[in-house]
Design a protein around this motif. Structure first.
Motif, PDB file in Angstrom:
ATOM      1  N   UNK A   4      98.424 -57.283 -15.243  1.00  0.00           N
ATOM      2  CA  UNK A   4      97.904 -57.310 -16.592  1.00  0.00           C
ATOM      3  C   UNK A   4      97.374 -55.945 -17.005  1.00  0.00           C
ATOM      4  N   UNK A   5      96.997 -55.878 -18.277  1.00  0.00           N
ATOM      5  CA  UNK A   5      96.416 -54.647 -18.827  1.00  0.00           C
ATOM      6  C   UNK A   5      94.903 -54.807 -18.845  1.00  0.00           C
ATOM      7  N   UNK A   6      94.214 -53.762 -18.430  1.00  0.00           N
ATOM      8  CA  UNK A   6      92.755 -53.805 -18.428  1.00  0.00           C
ATOM      9  C   UNK A   6      92.220 -53.257 -19.744  1.00  0.00           C
ATOM     10  N   UNK A   7      91.183 -53.943 -20.240  1.00  0.00           N
ATOM     11  CA  UNK A   7      90.525 -53.540 -21.478  1.00  0.00           C
ATOM     12  C   UNK A   7      89.018 -53.489 -21.256  1.00  0.00           C
ATOM     13  N   UNK A   8      88.369 -52.750 -22.123  1.00  0.00           N
ATOM     14  CA  UNK A   8      86.915 -52.722 -22.163  1.00  0.00           C
ATOM     15  C   UNK A   8      86.472 -52.930 -23.601  1.00  0.00           C
ATOM     16  N   UNK A   9      85.443 -53.750 -23.783  1.00  0.00           N
ATOM     17  CA  UNK A   9      84.773 -53.839 -25.067  1.00  0.00           C
ATOM     18  C   UNK A   9      83.444 -53.111 -24.925  1.00  0.00           C
ATOM     19  N   UNK A  10      83.265 -52.073 -25.719  1.00  0.00           N
ATOM     20  CA  UNK A  10      82.071 -51.235 -25.603  1.00  0.00           C
ATOM     21  C   UNK A  10      81.326 -51.240 -26.926  1.00  0.00           C
ATOM     22  N   UNK A  11      80.024 -51.510 -26.857  1.00  0.00           N
ATOM     23  CA  UNK A  11      79.177 -51.489 -28.044  1.00  0.00           C
ATOM     24  C   UNK A  11      78.162 -50.358 -27.932  1.00  0.00           C
ATOM     25  N   UNK A  97     102.150 -64.853 -26.138  1.00  0.00           N
ATOM     26  CA  UNK A  97     101.796 -64.206 -27.398  1.00  0.00           C
ATOM     27  C   UNK A  97     100.559 -64.890 -27.964  1.00  0.00           C
ATOM     28  N   UNK A  98      99.883 -64.191 -28.874  1.00  0.00           N
ATOM     29  CA  UNK A  98      98.717 -64.750 -29.566  1.00  0.00           C
ATOM     30  C   UNK A  98      98.984 -64.627 -31.061  1.00  0.00           C
ATOM     31  N   UNK A  99      99.014 -65.771 -31.739  1.00  0.00           N
ATOM     32  CA  UNK A  99      99.394 -65.774 -33.166  1.00  0.00           C
ATOM     33  C   UNK A  99     100.746 -65.084 -33.372  1.00  0.00           C
ATOM     34  N   UNK A 100     101.668 -65.340 -32.452  1.00  0.00           N
ATOM     35  CA  UNK A 100     103.020 -64.758 -32.492  1.00  0.00           C
ATOM     36  C   UNK A 100     103.018 -63.238 -32.393  1.00  0.00           C
ATOM     37  N   UNK A 101     101.946 -62.668 -31.856  1.00  0.00           N
ATOM     38  CA  UNK A 101     101.872 -61.224 -31.634  1.00  0.00           C
ATOM     39  C   UNK A 101     101.725 -60.945 -30.147  1.00  0.00           C
ATOM     40  N   UNK A 102     102.234 -59.800 -29.679  1.00  0.00           N
ATOM     41  CA  UNK A 102     101.905 -59.390 -28.315  1.00  0.00           C
ATOM     42  C   UNK A 102     100.386 -59.256 -28.180  1.00  0.00           C
ATOM     43  N   UNK A 105      98.755 -56.048 -29.467  1.00  0.00           N
ATOM     44  CA  UNK A 105      98.727 -55.948 -30.931  1.00  0.00           C
ATOM     45  C   UNK A 105      97.642 -56.848 -31.509  1.00  0.00           C
ATOM     46  N   UNK A 106      97.501 -58.049 -30.933  1.00  0.00           N
ATOM     47  CA  UNK A 106      96.455 -58.968 -31.399  1.00  0.00           C
ATOM     48  C   UNK A 106      95.074 -58.353 -31.214  1.00  0.00           C
ATOM     49  N   UNK A 107      94.830 -57.749 -30.066  1.00  0.00           N
ATOM     50  CA  UNK A 107      93.521 -57.165 -29.786  1.00  0.00           C
ATOM     51  C   UNK A 107      93.238 -55.977 -30.701  1.00  0.00           C
ATOM     52  N   UNK A 108      94.237 -55.144 -30.904  1.00  0.00           N
ATOM     53  CA  UNK A 108      94.030 -53.947 -31.726  1.00  0.00           C
ATOM     54  C   UNK A 108      93.801 -54.285 -33.200  1.00  0.00           C
ATOM     55  N   UNK A 109      94.314 -55.436 -33.629  1.00  0.00           N
ATOM     56  CA  UNK A 109      94.134 -55.836 -35.033  1.00  0.00           C
ATOM     57  C   UNK A 109      93.160 -57.012 -35.146  1.00  0.00           C
ATOM     58  N   UNK A 110      92.289 -57.148 -34.146  1.00  0.00           N
ATOM     59  CA  UNK A 110      91.408 -58.325 -34.087  1.00  0.00           C
ATOM     60  C   UNK A 110      90.501 -58.423 -35.309  1.00  0.00           C
ATOM     61  N   UNK A 111      90.471 -59.625 -35.880  1.00  0.00           N
ATOM     62  CA  UNK A 111      89.490 -59.994 -36.897  1.00  0.00           C
ATOM     63  C   UNK A 111      88.947 -61.366 -36.510  1.00  0.00           C
ATOM     64  N   UNK A 112      87.669 -61.531 -36.643  1.00  0.00           N
ATOM     65  CA  UNK A 112      87.059 -62.825 -36.321  1.00  0.00           C
ATOM     66  C   UNK A 112      87.710 -63.904 -37.184  1.00  0.00           C
TER      67      UNK A 112
END
Length: 364
Positions: A4-11, A97-102, A105-112
């Motif tokens: 998998x791909x590793x991600x970080x959420x940083x605030x 896929x998430x909402x028919x997106x990779x 792409x879903x994470x980069x365009x995330x909206x609540x």
């Protein structure tokens, strides 16, 4: 299995920069993540209704457990897809896929998702809603895949009966009914599958296994690469003893009851179960694809809530922060970022507790 791909959420609080602005805070985050390590994009998190400090501390614990549960469900659904697609990585990737997106792409365009998870609800209500959804996804997938496995097992058993050896396959198409004694008050025919390596021993000794075995009654019915099938006649009163003795000699007694139209009925059953298996396979695949996307979506929303709650606890009110999604690597103890945080009055404990809010996750 593909990694998998590793991600970080940083605030980060906006006061990490002199201008105390969102854009500059995001720039500070990007500067800590070199292009060699990964890429950074904004990750928009709405402001939620904030309760008491005690409630936030409890919700932080609940979200930590819920996030772990979400990760587990995503993993289990992925395993189910892997099973049903027989480990074909390319086909598995097409389903994820998430909402028919990779995912990326879903994470980069995330909206609540304000329709599904209304941001005007309290954090406690959102946690409860997400918990119920994840549990429902887990149960639905588990039930459907259990159904598929049951149908698949039934089909395998039926197919084995048609294609196995003479010690376990169906005898409907093998045995001529005229060789079986029926409706006799005293006599009974037994079908015995004997390993080919010991057929001579069988012929020599079957008559003396017990009393009342009809002499020279052994008739060869069929043979394959492993076994030879014989019909032997005994008196009914010694049938059980004969069967027991056969098993002691490692000869396999076979149950067989003649039934008019049995061959056709057996074939129809195989065809019906094969059709059922194909139908349930399709249902399980569609559900697995949908469930994986929904589970990932729930997981990411839980992560967003975790970041928000921890941001409030870590940086305090009034709330002014920026959140970034880092694709790749950035260590929690990054020295440059930690120095900037300390200069802004935010310090860690020098251990696992970093100066800034950061959650790592990996989606397979």
């Amino acid at each position: 299995m593909s990694k998998g791909v590793k991600y970080l959420l940083v605030s980060l609080p906006t006061n990490i920069t002199l201008a105390n602005e969102h854009d500059e805070a995001l720039t500070a985050l990007r500067s800590a993540v070199t292009t060699d390590n990964g890429t950074t994009v904004p990750f928009k998190i709405p402001e939620f209704k904030i309760g008491t400090l005690d409630a936030l501390v409890q919700q932080a614990d609940e979200l930590a457990k819920l996030e772990s549960g979400c990760e587990g469900v995503v993993s289990k659904v992925g395993d189910s897809l892997r099973t049903i697609l027989e480990g074909d990585d390319e086909k598995i990737a097409q389903q994820k896929t998430v909402n028919d997106k990779p995912v990326d792409q879903y994470l980069k365009s995330f909206h609540w998702n304000k329709v599904k998870y209304r941001a005007d609800k309290s954090i406690g209500e959102l946690i409860d809603m997400l918990q119920k959804e994840v549990t429902s996804i887990d149960n639905d997938v588990k039930n459907k895949y259990n159904q598929y496995n049951q149908v698949k097992t039934s089909l395998t058993v039926l197919q084995r009966k048609q294609t196995g050896n003479l010690s376990n396959k169906s005898l409907t198409t093998v045995v001529d009914p005229s060789l079986i004694i029926r409706d006799s008050e005293y006599l009974e025919t037994h079908l015995i599958a004997v390993p080919n390596t010991i057929t001579k021993d069988f012929i020599k000794s079957y008559e003396t296994l017990c009393k009342m075995v009809v002499p020279r009654s052994a008739t060869q019915i069929d043979a394959d690469e492993e076994f030879t099938l014989y019909a032997v006649t005994t008196f009914k009163k010694t049938s059980q003893e004969f069967i027991h003795k056969c098993r002691e000699h490692k000869w396999t007694p076979r149950d067989f009851k003649y039934k008019e139209g049995g061959r056709e009925e057996e074939q129809k059953e195989v065809e019906k179960v094969a059709k059922d298996e194909k139908k349930v396979w399709g249902e399980a695949l569609r559900l697995g694809r949908t469930a994986w996307g929904e589970a990932v979506m729930a997981w990411v929303h839980v992560l967003a809530l975790r970041v928000f709650v921890e941001t409030v606890l870590r940086y305090g009110l009034p709330l002014s922060f920026v959140c970034g999604l880092v694709r790749g690597r950035m260590t929690k103890d990054d020295s440059a970022m930690s120095a900037d945080m300390q200069a802004a009055g935010h310090t860690g404990d020098g251990g696992d507790y970093s100066a800034y809010v950061c959650y790592e996750f990996e989606i397979n």
